[in-house]
Design a protein around this motif. Structure first.
Motif, PDB file in Angstrom:
ATOM      1  N   THR A  16     -18.400 113.627 -11.136  1.00  0.00           N
ATOM      2  CA  THR A  16     -19.276 113.537 -12.309  1.00  0.00           C
ATOM      3  C   THR A  16     -20.733 113.549 -11.875  1.00  0.00           C
ATOM      4  O   THR A  16     -21.565 114.256 -12.461  1.00  0.00           O
ATOM      5  CB  THR A  16     -18.974 112.265 -13.124  1.00  0.00           C
ATOM      6  OG1 THR A  16     -17.575 112.213 -13.419  1.00  0.00           O
ATOM      7  CG2 THR A  16     -19.768 112.255 -14.426  1.00  0.00           C
ATOM      8  N   THR A  85     -19.390 111.394 -18.122  1.00  0.00           N
ATOM      9  CA  THR A  85     -18.333 110.421 -17.863  1.00  0.00           C
ATOM     10  C   THR A  85     -17.145 111.079 -17.176  1.00  0.00           C
ATOM     11  O   THR A  85     -16.825 112.236 -17.455  1.00  0.00           O
ATOM     12  CB  THR A  85     -17.855 109.768 -19.177  1.00  0.00           C
ATOM     13  OG1 THR A  85     -16.797 108.841 -18.908  1.00  0.00           O
ATOM     14  CG2 THR A  85     -17.351 110.811 -20.169  1.00  0.00           C
ATOM     15  N   ASN A  87     -12.976 111.151 -16.722  1.00  0.00           N
ATOM     16  CA  ASN A  87     -11.815 110.869 -17.563  1.00  0.00           C
ATOM     17  C   ASN A  87     -10.978 109.806 -16.858  1.00  0.00           C
ATOM     18  O   ASN A  87     -10.390 110.058 -15.817  1.00  0.00           O
ATOM     19  CB  ASN A  87     -11.018 112.173 -17.752  1.00  0.00           C
ATOM     20  CG  ASN A  87      -9.746 111.979 -18.566  1.00  0.00           C
ATOM     21  OD1 ASN A  87      -9.299 110.865 -18.775  1.00  0.00           O
ATOM     22  ND2 ASN A  87      -9.163 113.076 -18.986  1.00  0.00           N
ATOM     23  N   LEU A  92     -12.697 108.462 -22.048  1.00  0.00           N
ATOM     24  CA  LEU A  92     -13.940 108.273 -21.304  1.00  0.00           C
ATOM     25  C   LEU A  92     -13.919 106.927 -20.580  1.00  0.00           C
ATOM     26  O   LEU A  92     -13.089 106.058 -20.862  1.00  0.00           O
ATOM     27  CB  LEU A  92     -15.151 108.395 -22.228  1.00  0.00           C
ATOM     28  CG  LEU A  92     -15.145 107.719 -23.613  1.00  0.00           C
ATOM     29  CD1 LEU A  92     -15.320 106.233 -23.497  1.00  0.00           C
ATOM     30  CD2 LEU A  92     -16.214 108.331 -24.482  1.00  0.00           C
ATOM     31  N   THR A 121     -17.993 116.028 -18.832  1.00  0.00           N
ATOM     32  CA  THR A 121     -16.801 115.244 -18.527  1.00  0.00           C
ATOM     33  C   THR A 121     -16.055 115.876 -17.361  1.00  0.00           C
ATOM     34  O   THR A 121     -15.796 117.084 -17.359  1.00  0.00           O
ATOM     35  CB  THR A 121     -15.853 115.171 -19.743  1.00  0.00           C
ATOM     36  OG1 THR A 121     -16.539 114.596 -20.851  1.00  0.00           O
ATOM     37  CG2 THR A 121     -14.614 114.347 -19.425  1.00  0.00           C
ATOM     38  N   GLY A 128      -9.801 116.005 -21.011  1.00  0.00           N
ATOM     39  CA  GLY A 128     -11.229 116.283 -21.078  1.00  0.00           C
ATOM     40  C   GLY A 128     -11.668 116.898 -22.390  1.00  0.00           C
ATOM     41  O   GLY A 128     -12.743 116.586 -22.891  1.00  0.00           O
ATOM     42  N   TYR A 151     -16.383 120.255 -20.108  1.00  0.00           N
ATOM     43  CA  TYR A 151     -15.462 119.460 -19.301  1.00  0.00           C
ATOM     44  C   TYR A 151     -14.850 120.392 -18.253  1.00  0.00           C
ATOM     45  O   TYR A 151     -14.740 121.594 -18.452  1.00  0.00           O
ATOM     46  CB  TYR A 151     -14.375 118.813 -20.156  1.00  0.00           C
ATOM     47  CG  TYR A 151     -13.379 119.765 -20.769  1.00  0.00           C
ATOM     48  CD1 TYR A 151     -12.142 120.003 -20.161  1.00  0.00           C
ATOM     49  CD2 TYR A 151     -13.669 120.449 -21.938  1.00  0.00           C
ATOM     50  CE1 TYR A 151     -11.233 120.887 -20.718  1.00  0.00           C
ATOM     51  CE2 TYR A 151     -12.766 121.330 -22.506  1.00  0.00           C
ATOM     52  CZ  TYR A 151     -11.545 121.541 -21.887  1.00  0.00           C
ATOM     53  OH  TYR A 151     -10.649 122.422 -22.438  1.00  0.00           O
TER      54      TYR A 151
END
Length: 273
Positions: A16, A85, A87, A92, A121, A128, A151
């Motif tokens: 991330t 964030t 997963n 989240l 994400t 996601g 994501y």
């Protein structure tokens, strides 16, 4: 120069963090933004107690005296905001959810109009897409001009082909984010956003009064009588649909929609009854 702030719900500096770095590098290449990344684990954020004082009396009455207002101030001072964030357990991270829970009152009283939002994400296997949709909705609910989030799947170790997909995804997202950031700040609302304003506002006009903090907030902003959260020209279709949304909500409450606020004497009579 536009100010961009990223709120990171990941304590470990892995995928991330790396994705945020690549996203910001793309933005910096335009030479018209300055960026800051804030890791939520570095701030004091207490768990929401569900006391609802922020709803009933105003956010300044929250019993949690921590860094929430500092983080809100960072958001208010930014032109663009990113929530990032990982997963965790198909949702989240707890850090990000904790932060969002502390912003709950803002979904009643949104305030980030004219600012741009997106999300990033990272996932291991699945979930996601659901997080991206949720954060898109969060951005709209807070008042942002929302750019669809991104994501990606981050296996360990990440193959070169997977890394290329991530890099291309983030490059495209940063391009869309930058375009929105540089557009006029107050666009005409979609029908969904118009509905999201008119129906709750109509409920407030019919069911609340000066005793309600939400009512006073909307009154002071001029929202009880306005067509939308901010001055904007609505076409004839949206003008008509705004009235339709008002009428639908009035019927749902079973009350007559007033064209002007209640007088002091009317409110006193309601309290006495």
């Amino acid at each position: 120069m536009k100010k961009i702030t990223v709120f990171l719900g990941a304590a470990t500096k892995m995928h991330t963090h790396a994705a945020v770095g690549r996203f910001l590098d793309e933005l910096r290449s335009w030479n018209d933004v300055e960026c800051e990344s804030l890791v939520l684990s570095n701030f004091r954020l207490g768990t929401c107690r569900g006391c609802q004082l922020c709803f009933a009396r105003g956010e300044e009455h929250c019993p949690m005296k921590d860094d929430r207002d500092l983080l809100i101030g960072k958001m208010m001072a930014s032109d663009g905001v990113v929530f990032a964030t990982p997963n965790y357990s198909f949702q989240l991270s707890a850090l990000m959810k904790l932060f969002l829970d502390r912003l709950g009152f803002m979904f009643h009283r949104p305030r980030f109009f004219g600012k741009t939002f997106t999300s990033i994400t990272s996932q291991g296997i699945y979930g996601g897409k659901k997080i991206e949709r949720y954060l898109n909705f969060v951005g709209m609910g807070l008042g942002f001009n929302t750019v669809k989030g991104a994501y990606f799947t981050a296996f360990e170790p990440m193959a070169e082909s997977e890394q290329r997909v991530v890099d291309e995804t983030l490059a495209q997202q940063s391009l869309e984010f930058h375009k929105t950031l540089m557009k006029p700040s107050f666009p005409a609302p979609s029908l969904f956003m118009l509905m999201a304003f008119r129906m709750p506002r109509t409920s407030m006009k019919l069911e609340l009064d000066e005793r309600s903090f939400d009512y006073r907030y909307y009154r002071d902003k001029g929202w009880l009588e306005s067509e939308y959260f901010y001055p904007v020209r609505l076409g004839p279709v949206k003008k008509l649909m705004g009235k339709v949304f008002d009428s639908i909500q009035a019927k749902r409450t079973g009350k007559i929609l007033r064209t002007k606020p209640r007088s002091d004497s009317e409110m006193k009579m309601e309290v006495q009854s």
